[in-house]
Write a protein that holds these residues in place. Structure first.
Motif, short mmCIF file in Angstrom:
data_model
loop_
_atom_site.label_atom_id
_atom_site.label_comp_id
_atom_site.label_asym_id
_atom_site.label_seq_id
_atom_site.Cartn_x
_atom_site.Cartn_y
_atom_site.Cartn_z
N GLY A 3 0.82 -1.21 0.00
CA GLY A 3 0.00 0.00 0.00
C GLY A 3 0.84 1.26 0.00
O GLY A 3 0.53 2.22 -0.67
N GLY A 4 1.96 1.25 0.73
CA GLY A 4 2.85 2.40 0.77
C GLY A 4 3.51 2.66 -0.56
O GLY A 4 3.69 3.80 -0.98
N ILE A 5 3.86 1.59 -1.26
CA ILE A 5 4.49 1.74 -2.57
C ILE A 5 3.51 2.35 -3.55
O ILE A 5 3.84 3.27 -4.29
CB ILE A 5 4.99 0.36 -3.09
N MET A 6 2.28 1.90 -3.57
CA MET A 6 1.30 2.41 -4.52
C MET A 6 0.96 3.87 -4.24
O MET A 6 0.61 4.59 -5.15
CB MET A 6 0.03 1.55 -4.50
N ASN A 7 1.07 4.31 -3.00
CA ASN A 7 0.75 5.70 -2.68
C ASN A 7 1.72 6.67 -3.36
O ASN A 7 1.36 7.81 -3.61
CB ASN A 7 0.76 5.92 -1.17
N LYS A 8 2.94 6.23 -3.66
CA LYS A 8 3.92 7.10 -4.30
C LYS A 8 3.71 7.19 -5.81
O LYS A 8 4.22 8.09 -6.44
CB LYS A 8 5.34 6.60 -4.02
N MET A 9 2.97 6.26 -6.36
CA MET A 9 2.76 6.22 -7.80
C MET A 9 1.79 7.33 -8.22
O MET A 9 0.95 7.76 -7.45
CB MET A 9 2.18 4.86 -8.21
N LYS A 10 1.96 7.81 -9.48
CA LYS A 10 1.10 8.86 -10.00
C LYS A 10 0.50 8.43 -11.33
O LYS A 10 1.08 7.62 -12.05
CB LYS A 10 1.89 10.15 -10.20
N THR A 11 -0.65 8.99 -11.64
CA THR A 11 -1.31 8.70 -12.91
C THR A 11 -0.64 9.47 -14.04
O THR A 11 0.15 10.38 -13.81
CB THR A 11 -2.80 9.09 -12.86
N VAL A 12 -1.00 9.11 -15.26
CA VAL A 12 -0.49 9.82 -16.44
C VAL A 12 -0.84 11.30 -16.33
O VAL A 12 0.01 12.17 -16.58
CB VAL A 12 -1.07 9.21 -17.74
N ARG A 13 -2.06 11.61 -15.94
CA ARG A 13 -2.49 13.00 -15.81
C ARG A 13 -1.64 13.76 -14.78
O ARG A 13 -1.21 14.89 -15.02
CB ARG A 13 -3.96 13.08 -15.43
N GLU A 14 -1.39 13.12 -13.64
CA GLU A 14 -0.59 13.78 -12.60
C GLU A 14 0.84 14.04 -13.05
O GLU A 14 1.39 15.11 -12.79
CB GLU A 14 -0.60 12.94 -11.32
N ILE A 15 1.44 13.07 -13.75
CA ILE A 15 2.80 13.26 -14.26
C ILE A 15 2.80 14.40 -15.29
O ILE A 15 3.69 15.26 -15.27
CB ILE A 15 3.35 11.96 -14.89
N ALA A 16 1.79 14.43 -16.17
CA ALA A 16 1.69 15.50 -17.17
C ALA A 16 1.60 16.86 -16.48
O ALA A 16 2.28 17.81 -16.89
CB ALA A 16 0.48 15.27 -18.07
N GLU A 17 0.81 16.96 -15.44
CA GLU A 17 0.68 18.22 -14.71
C GLU A 17 1.99 18.60 -14.02
O GLU A 17 2.41 19.75 -14.08
CB GLU A 17 -0.45 18.12 -13.68
N ILE A 48 -2.94 3.26 -15.66
CA ILE A 48 -1.49 3.27 -15.64
C ILE A 48 -1.02 4.17 -14.51
O ILE A 48 -1.53 5.28 -14.34
CB ILE A 48 -0.95 3.81 -16.99
N VAL A 49 -0.06 3.67 -13.73
CA VAL A 49 0.55 4.48 -12.69
C VAL A 49 2.07 4.44 -12.86
O VAL A 49 2.63 3.45 -13.32
CB VAL A 49 0.15 4.03 -11.27
N ILE A 50 2.69 5.55 -12.51
CA ILE A 50 4.12 5.74 -12.77
C ILE A 50 4.79 6.23 -11.50
O ILE A 50 4.27 7.10 -10.81
CB ILE A 50 4.31 6.79 -13.89
N ASP A 51 5.97 5.71 -11.23
CA ASP A 51 6.77 6.19 -10.10
C ASP A 51 7.50 7.46 -10.54
O ASP A 51 8.25 7.44 -11.51
CB ASP A 51 7.78 5.12 -9.69
N PRO A 52 7.28 8.58 -9.84
CA PRO A 52 7.96 9.84 -10.21
C PRO A 52 9.48 9.71 -10.28
O PRO A 52 10.12 10.39 -11.09
CB PRO A 52 7.53 10.82 -9.11
N LYS A 53 10.07 8.83 -9.49
CA LYS A 53 11.52 8.62 -9.54
C LYS A 53 11.94 8.06 -10.90
O LYS A 53 12.99 8.40 -11.41
CB LYS A 53 11.96 7.66 -8.43
N ASP A 54 11.08 7.21 -11.48
CA ASP A 54 11.37 6.65 -12.80
C ASP A 54 11.33 7.75 -13.86
O ASP A 54 12.11 7.72 -14.81
CB ASP A 54 10.37 5.55 -13.16
N VAL A 55 10.42 8.72 -13.71
CA VAL A 55 10.34 9.82 -14.67
C VAL A 55 11.63 10.63 -14.62
O VAL A 55 12.21 10.96 -15.66
CB VAL A 55 9.12 10.73 -14.39
N GLU A 56 12.09 10.95 -13.41
CA GLU A 56 13.33 11.73 -13.28
C GLU A 56 14.50 11.01 -13.95
O GLU A 56 15.26 11.61 -14.69
CB GLU A 56 13.65 11.96 -11.79
N GLN A 57 14.61 9.72 -13.69
CA GLN A 57 15.71 8.94 -14.28
C GLN A 57 15.56 8.89 -15.80
O GLN A 57 16.54 9.05 -16.52
CB GLN A 57 15.73 7.54 -13.69
N PHE A 58 14.37 8.69 -16.28
CA PHE A 58 14.10 8.62 -17.71
C PHE A 58 14.49 9.93 -18.40
O PHE A 58 15.15 9.92 -19.44
CB PHE A 58 12.61 8.33 -17.92
#
Length: 71
Positions: A3-17, A48-58
């Motif tokens: 549950g803690g891991i999923m709380n950090k994940m963001k949707t496509v819309r949230e990452i776009a914002e 789809i949910v994305i880890d913000p840390k993965d976006v930074e690395q990407f």
């Protein structure tokens, strides 16, 4: 704790914002290799949910916000 891991994940819309890009741009990032997971919740359409840390690395690996490869 799952549950803690999923709380950090963001949707496509949230990452776009967060990155001030369109949802289409984020979906292109996914096609180019940005890691994601499918979140399934009873009574809600899978999304789809994305880890913000993965976006930074990407983005550090060469993809700019405007979806072009760095030279």
């Amino acid at each position: 704790m799952k549950g803690g891991i999923m709380n950090k994940m963001k949707t496509v819309r949230e990452i776009a914002e967060d990155y001030q890009v369109t949802e289409i741009a984020v979906r292109k990032w996914l096609k180019k290799g940005l890691p994601y997971k499918i979140e399934k919740v009873i009574g809600i359409k899978p999304r789809i949910v994305i880890d913000p840390k993965d976006v930074e690395q990407f983005l550090k690996l060469g993809i700019r916000k405007n979806n072009r490869i760095k030279n």
